[in-house]
Design a protein around this motif. Structure first.
Motif, PDB file in Angstrom:
ATOM      1  N   UNK A 174      -2.509  -4.295   6.501  1.00 41.30           N
ATOM      2  CA  UNK A 174      -3.781  -3.670   6.154  1.00 41.30           C
ATOM      3  C   UNK A 174      -3.997  -3.642   4.650  1.00 41.30           C
ATOM      4  N   UNK A 175      -2.928  -3.370   3.905  1.00 39.38           N
ATOM      5  CA  UNK A 175      -3.071  -3.262   2.456  1.00 39.38           C
ATOM      6  C   UNK A 175      -3.409  -4.579   1.791  1.00 39.38           C
ATOM      7  N   UNK A 176      -2.821  -5.653   2.290  1.00 42.19           N
ATOM      8  CA  UNK A 176      -2.928  -6.912   1.552  1.00 42.19           C
ATOM      9  C   UNK A 176      -4.018  -7.841   2.031  1.00 42.19           C
ATOM     10  N   UNK A 177      -4.722  -7.438   3.094  1.00 44.47           N
ATOM     11  CA  UNK A 177      -5.689  -8.369   3.654  1.00 44.47           C
ATOM     12  C   UNK A 177      -6.817  -8.674   2.685  1.00 44.47           C
ATOM     13  N   UNK A 186       7.596  -3.499  -4.515  1.00 41.13           N
ATOM     14  CA  UNK A 186       6.977  -2.247  -4.911  1.00 41.13           C
ATOM     15  C   UNK A 186       6.545  -1.390  -3.716  1.00 41.13           C
ATOM     16  N   UNK A 187       5.497  -1.808  -3.024  1.00 36.01           N
ATOM     17  CA  UNK A 187       4.971  -0.967  -1.952  1.00 36.01           C
ATOM     18  C   UNK A 187       5.981  -0.784  -0.827  1.00 36.01           C
ATOM     19  N   UNK A 188       6.665  -1.828  -0.463  1.00 33.86           N
ATOM     20  CA  UNK A 188       7.641  -1.738   0.624  1.00 33.86           C
ATOM     21  C   UNK A 188       8.719  -0.718   0.288  1.00 33.86           C
ATOM     22  N   UNK A 189       9.089  -0.667  -0.994  1.00 31.95           N
ATOM     23  CA  UNK A 189      10.142   0.256  -1.386  1.00 31.95           C
ATOM     24  C   UNK A 189       9.588   1.615  -1.745  1.00 31.95           C
ATOM     25  N   UNK A 190       8.281   1.776  -1.583  1.00 30.20           N
ATOM     26  CA  UNK A 190       7.618   3.030  -1.944  1.00 30.20           C
ATOM     27  C   UNK A 190       7.775   3.348  -3.427  1.00 30.20           C
ATOM     28  N   UNK A 191       7.906   2.329  -4.234  1.00 31.51           N
ATOM     29  CA  UNK A 191       7.930   2.537  -5.674  1.00 31.51           C
ATOM     30  C   UNK A 191       6.549   2.896  -6.164  1.00 31.51           C
ATOM     31  N   UNK A 192       5.571   2.249  -5.515  1.00 36.99           N
ATOM     32  CA  UNK A 192       4.174   2.471  -5.889  1.00 36.99           C
ATOM     33  C   UNK A 192       3.509   2.996  -4.637  1.00 36.99           C
ATOM     34  N   UNK A 252      -2.135   3.348  -5.406  1.00 38.72           N
ATOM     35  CA  UNK A 252      -1.928   2.629  -6.654  1.00 38.72           C
ATOM     36  C   UNK A 252      -1.962   1.125  -6.421  1.00 38.72           C
ATOM     37  N   UNK A 253      -1.386   0.722  -5.303  1.00 36.55           N
ATOM     38  CA  UNK A 253      -1.340  -0.696  -4.986  1.00 36.55           C
ATOM     39  C   UNK A 253      -2.735  -1.263  -4.835  1.00 36.55           C
ATOM     40  N   UNK A 254      -3.579  -0.499  -4.131  1.00 36.35           N
ATOM     41  CA  UNK A 254      -4.945  -0.995  -3.936  1.00 36.35           C
ATOM     42  C   UNK A 254      -5.683  -1.084  -5.264  1.00 36.35           C
ATOM     43  N   UNK A 255      -5.416  -0.114  -6.143  1.00 41.59           N
ATOM     44  CA  UNK A 255      -6.071  -0.163  -7.458  1.00 41.59           C
ATOM     45  C   UNK A 255      -5.587  -1.371  -8.243  1.00 41.59           C
ATOM     46  N   UNK A 270       6.206   1.568 -11.517  1.00 43.28           N
ATOM     47  CA  UNK A 270       6.728   2.093 -10.261  1.00 43.28           C
ATOM     48  C   UNK A 270       7.485   3.396 -10.505  1.00 43.28           C
ATOM     49  N   UNK A 271       7.976   3.982  -9.425  1.00 44.02           N
ATOM     50  CA  UNK A 271       8.674   5.265  -9.528  1.00 44.02           C
ATOM     51  C   UNK A 271       9.941   5.176 -10.358  1.00 44.02           C
TER      52      UNK A 271
END
Lengths: 387, 447
Positions: free
Chosen positions: B241-244, B278-284, B288-291, B305-306
C-alpha cells in the motif's frame, strides 16, 4: 443417511474418550463396597485412585456413584462434595466451596472461626439432624488430588483425613490423581492419617483390544434406520478419525491421512513457514552447534557464520543489512525456536546476548527437504559437514 | 478435495459466503467445520490452532463465527492482564451484564465456574458456545496462573455445558503442556501461504483505476524483493500500500505505459530496497515515508531514521573518551602495553589464538573495564595534554546517560567503577574518522 449418522455419533459419545467396558471389575466392586459402608454403616474411609491421564478414573467414579445412588437409603442420606484441585487453589476457597455444596451457607452466616479444623467440625456438626446421634455421611471427592498437596501446610487434607480417622462423623475421602508418587508428596502427619488404600488404574490394553473398543464405539446399532448404509459403514470401520459430508465412509486412506495430520511434527510445520533469511540463520546456528558442540551463541556469531557462507558465493542476492538480520533473529526468538540463556538484562546488548537453539539437527534437515523452492546452494550449505 | 464448503446444519448460502472471504484457506475451514460439527451437538472440548503470524487463524475463526452466527467470545491474552478480565468477558458475552456483575472482587477460577454453572442451568446452551482465546503473549496462561490453562481445557467437563475452547497461537503446543500433563487438545496447523497464494491474496487489494494485471506485476516485483526476508502477509500488504504510488509515478508523468515492465521495475526497485532499510525496520514511520516519496531525491536524504538519532554530535574530548572506551572493551588488557606505550617489546601471540575466531572479541561482545584503564588509554590517544578535570569526568557520566557506555558495576561501588562500551563498530569508525584517528590500527582483532 449422513445427518443421522452424525447425530448418532454425537449423541452416543458425549466425550471423545474410550469408555471402559461396563463389565464389573474387581476394583469397581471394591470401591462400591467401601462407599456403601460409609453411606449405610457410618464407617469412615479414605482411598486414592491413581492412574495416568485418560485411564478412566473419573469414569470409574461416576459409574460407581451411579450404582451407589440406586439404593434408596443411600440416596436419601448421602451428601457429596466435589472439589477440584484446579479450581480450589487455596484452602480458604475450598472451605467456602464445601460450605456451599453442603448447603450450609445460611447456617454459617457471618461466623468467624479460629482455625480450619473448627470450621470443618462446625459444618459436620450442623449436618446432624434431630434425633440422629451422628451426622449424615459425606462423600468428599477430590479431583486432581496432587494439587491439594501444594496448599499451605496441607490443612485441608490433614483435617479431612483426621476426621476420617477419628469418630467425629462418617466421611469418605476419595482422591483422584495422575501422579504415582503422590504419597511421597504428603506430609508425615497427613500420611499417617491416610489409610494407604490405593486403587491403581493402568490401561494395559493391547492394540487388538484398542481396535476392538473403537470398533464397538463406532459400530452402528441395529435400530439404525438405513440398514444398507449401516451394513456398509460397519464393514468399512477399522479405526476412524474424521468424517465429513463428502466422505461418508471411512477408508484406510482416510485413516492414514488423519494419522499423518495428528502425528505431524509441529516444529517442522513452523519451520516450513520461515523466510529464506530465517532459514539461513537456522542453518548457521546448526553449523555453530556442530563445530562448538552445543555451546550457546549470539547474533554476531550467527551473522558472521552467515557472512562466511555468502563470501563463497558470487551472487549478491542474500546481502542484507545487519538490522534486517536482527529483525529476522528476533522473529525466531518470538517463535521460541531459540531461547536466551538467562533473562534479558539491560546490561547486555541484544546482539551479544547468548542463546540456545531449541531444534534438533534431524528436524532441521527434514524441514529443509520439505521447504518449498529451497535454493540448492542453501541446501548444500546445510548438508556440508564443515562450515 | 477443494469443492465448495458443505455441512449439514448450516445454511449453504452462508457457507458459500465464508468460502469467498477466506481465500486459500478452504481446507482449514472445512476441517474446522467438520470438527465443530453441528451446532446442537457437543463439540470437542479443546482445539489448539497454531501457525505463523498473519496466516489467517483469527480471521478464519472470526469469519466462521460471525457468518454462522454462533455464540462466541474472542479473548486476547494481551488485553486480559488479569484473569478477572478474562472471566468478565466470557460471562458478559454468554450471559449478559448481570452475570458478569455477580463476579466478586478478585475472582478465582472457582467463582467463575460456579457462576457459569448457575447461569447455564438457567439458560442452557442450544448451540455450542465457543471461547476463542488468542494467545499472543501466552506468558499469562503459562506462568502467572499455572492452573488456568488445564482448567480451560477441561471447561466443558467442569461446567457441564456445551462449551468449547479454541486456542490460537504462534508457538507450538509442546511449549504449553504443563508438567503433569492435561487434557490434550486437538492440534490444528494453519500452514503458511505459499508465494503463489500470497500473490493471489495481495492482488485482491487492487486499485480501481489500474488494471488487475498491472497490479499483479507490481505485487510480483514486491514479492521478488521482500519474499526472501519476510513472508508475513500483514507486513507485505502494508508495504504494498505504501509504495504503490511511487510505482505509478512514471505512468502519471507520462514517461511509461502500463506494459513497460522493465522501466517500471528499474524505477521501483531501488525504492523498495530503501524501504527494506527504513520502513520495514520501523526506522521511519509510514507517514514520514510517504512524505519522503513526495519530496525530491536530494531532499529525501535529509530525513533521518530512528537510529540516526544516536549519532549525536559529541564534544571533541567525548569522542576520544568513547574511542578509549571502545579500545578498552575490545582489546584484552595485556595488549595495552603494545598499543599505547612508546617503546614496547613484541608480544608473542600464538597463531592458534589469533586464528580461532571464537575468541574474537567482536563476536563475544564488549568486556567490562575499570575506569582507570580507560583514562590511561585516553591520555595516550589524545594528542594534546589534558588535565584530568571535572569536565572530563562529567563527560563520562553524560556518555553513560546517552547509553553509549553502560555501567557494569553496582551503583554502590564508588571507588572502582566499571564500564562497558555499547556502540557498534560502524559507529565508532564514523566517530574516529571525524577526529582523524585510525582506530583499526589499535584493535587487537584486526592485527
Amino acid at each position: 443417511p449422513c445427518p443421522l449418522l452424525c447425530e448418532a455419533a454425537h449423541c452416543t459419545s458425549g466425550v471423545f474418550v474410550l469408555q471402559i467396558q461396563s463389565c464389573k471389575r474387581e476394583r469397581d466392586i471394591h470401591l462400591l463396597e467401601l462407599l456403601r459402608r460409609t453411606a449405610l454403616h457410618g464407617e469412615s474411609n479414605s482411598v486414592l485412585l491413581v492412574g495416568p491421564r485418560g485411564a478412566g478414573k473419573t469414569m470409574l467414579l461416576k459409574s460407581v456413584l451411579k450404582e451407589l445412588l440406586k439404593e434408596k437409603d443411600v440416596n436419601k442420606t448421602l451428601m457429596q462434595v466435589h472439589l477440584n484441585g484446579l479450581l480450589q487453589t487455596d484452602d480458604k476457597i475450598a472451605l467456602k466451596e464445601i460450605t456451599r455444596q453442603l448447603h450450609l451457607e445460611n447456617v454459617v452466616g457471618d461466623k468467624v472461626f479460629g482455625s480450619f479444623a473448627e470450621n470443618l467440625a462446625f459444618l459436620l456438626e450442623a449436618l446432624k439432624k434431630g434425633d440422629r446421634s451422628s451426622s449424615r455421611p459425606v462423600l468428599f471427592l477430590l479431583d486432581e488430588f496432587d494439587l491439594f498437596v501444594h496448599h499451605k501446610n496441607q490443612t485441608l487434607l490433614y483435617n479431612l483425613f483426621d476426621v476420617s480417622q477419628s469418630a467425629q462423623a462418617p466421611i469418605a475421602v476419595v482422591g483422584l490423581t495422575c501422579r504415582l508418587d503422590v504419597l511421597e508428596l504428603l506430609e508425615k502427619r497427613v500420611k499417617s492419617r491416610f489409610s494407604h488404600r490405593q486403587i491403581h488404574l493402568l490401561s494395559g490394553a493391547t492394540f487388538p483390544d484398542y481396535v476392538q473398543r473403537v470398533q464397538s464405539k463406532l459400530w452402528l446399532p441395529e435400530q439404525f434406520p438405513d440398514q444398507r448404509f449401516a451394513h456398509e459403514w460397519n464393514n468399512s470401520v477399522k479405526v476412524g478419525l474424521r468424517v465429513t459430508v463428502a466422505k461418508p465412509c471411512i477408508k484406510p486412506a482416510d485413516v492414514l491421512e488423519a494419522s499423518r495430520v495428528c502425528f505431524a511434527d509441529a516444529k517442522a510445520n513452523m519451520l516450513h513457514g520461515l523466510s529464506i533469511l530465517e532459514l539461513c540463520l537456522i542453518i548457521a546456528m546448526k553449523h555453530l552447534n556442530d563445530v562448538y558442540e552445543g555451546e550457546p551463541f549470539n547474533l554476531q556469531m550467527v551473522h558472521n557464520e552467515f557472512k562466511k557462507f555468502l563470501q563463497r558465493k558470487s551472487s549478491t542476492i542474500y546481502h542484507f543489512e545487519p538490522a534486517v538480520v536482527m529483525k529476522a533473529f528476533e522473529h525466531l526468538q518470538q517463535l521460541e525456536l531459540i531461547r536466551p540463556l538467562d533473562s534479558p538484562g539491560a546490561r547486555t546488548q541484544r546482539e551479544f546476548q547468548l542463546m540456545r537453539l531449541l531444534l534438533d539437527t534431524s528436524q532441521i534437515m527434514e524441514a529443509l527437504q520439505k521447504y518449498p523452492q529451497c535454493p540448492t546452494d542453501v541446501k548444500q550449505w546445510a548438508m556440508s559437514a564443515f562450515a | 478435495m477443494t469443492g465448495p464448503l458443505q455441512h449439514p446444519g448450516y445454511d449453504e448460502e452462508k457457507l458459500r459466503k465464508i468460502a469467498e472471504l477466506l481465500p486459500c484457506r478452504e481446507v482449514q475451514a472445512e476441517l474446522l467445520l467438520s470438527l465443530m460439527g453441528q451446532p446442537e451437538h457437543r463439540s470437542y472440548p479443546a482445539i489448539f490452532i497454531y501457525g505463523h503470524r498473519a496466516s489467517g487463524k483469527s480471521h478464519t475463526i472470526n469469519m466462521i463465527m460471525k457468518e454462522l452466527e454462533l455464540p462466541h467470545v474472542m479473548v486476547s491474552c494481551v488485553e486480559c492482564l488479569s484473569v478477572a478480565l478474562l472471566f468478565e468477558q466470557v460471562l458478559l458475552s454468554f450471559f449478559g451484564a448481570d452475570a458478569a456483575a455477580l463476579l466478586p472482587r478478585g475472582p478465582s477460577l472457582s467463582d467463575f465456574v460456579r457462576i457459569y454453572r448457575q447461569q447455564c442451568s438457567d439458560s442452557p446452551a442450544k448451540q455450542t458456545r465457543y471461547i476463542v482465546s488468542i494467545m499472543e503473549k501466552a506468558e499469562m496462561l503459562r506462568d502467572t496462573d499455572a492452573n488456568l490453562l488445564p482448567a480451560l481445557l477441561r471447561l466443558q467437563e467442569l461446567v457441564e455445558d456445551n462449551v468449547s475452547v479454541i486456542l490460537l497461537s504462534e508457538i507450538v503446543w509442546d511449549k504449553f503442556r504443563p508438567n503433569t500433563g492435561c487434557f490434550e487438545p486437538l492440534l490444528l496447523h494453519f500452514s503458511d501461504y505459499s508465494k503463489g497464494e500470497l500473490q493471489q491474496i495481495l492482488s485482491k487489494d487492487r486499485h480501481p483505476s489500474y488494471s488487475a494485471e498491472f497490479y499483479s506485476s507490481y505485487i510480483n516485483i514486491l514479492l521478488g524483493v521482500f519474499y526472501s526476508v519476510c513472508r508475513d502477509l500483514r507486513e507485505l500488504r502494508h508495504l504494498a500500500a505504501l509504495n504503490f504510488s511511487k510505482f505509478c509515478e512514471p505512468l502519471e508523468e507520462g514517461k511509461a505505459k502500463e506494459s513497460d515492465t522493465h522501466k517500471l521495475w528499474r524505477n521501483i526497485e531501488p525504492h523498495l530496497k530503501k524501504a527494506m532499510r527504513t520502513v520495514y525496520l520501523r526506522e521511519v514511520s509510514s507517514l514520514q515515508w510517504e512524505k519522503m516519496q513526495e519530496m525530491e531525491e536530494k531532499e529525501a536524504g535529509a530525513v533521518r531514521g530512528l537510529s540516526a538519532h544516536t549519532h549525536v554530535e559529541l564534544p571533541y574530548y567525548s569522542k576520544f573518551l568513547l574511542i578509549a572506551a571502545y579500545l578498552a572493551s575490545y582489546n584484552p588488557a595485556r595488549t595495552d602495553k603494545r598499543f599505547f606505550v612508546k617503546h614496547h617489546g613484541k608480544i608473542k601471540k600464538t597463531n592458534f589464538l589469533k586464528k580461532n575466531e571464537k575468541t574474537s572479541n567482536h563476536l563475544l561482545g564488549p568486556k567490562p573495564f575499570p575506569l582507570d584503564r580507560m583514562l590511561a588509554i585516553f591520555h595516550s590517544v589524545v594528542d594534546s595534554r589534558v588535565a584530568p578535570s571535572a569536565s572530563i569526568f562529567s563527560q563520562i557520566s553524560s556518555l553513560v546517560t546517552l547509553q553509549l557506555l553502560n555501567q557494569a558495576s553496582h551503583d554502590d561501588q564508588l571507588d572502582a567503577p566499571k564500564y562497558k562500551c555499547a556502540v557498534s563498530m560502524d559507529f565508532i569508525c564514523a566517530i574516529s574518522r571525524t577526529v582523524n584517528f585510525d582506530i583499526v590500527k589499535y584493535l587487537y582483532d584486526f592485527l
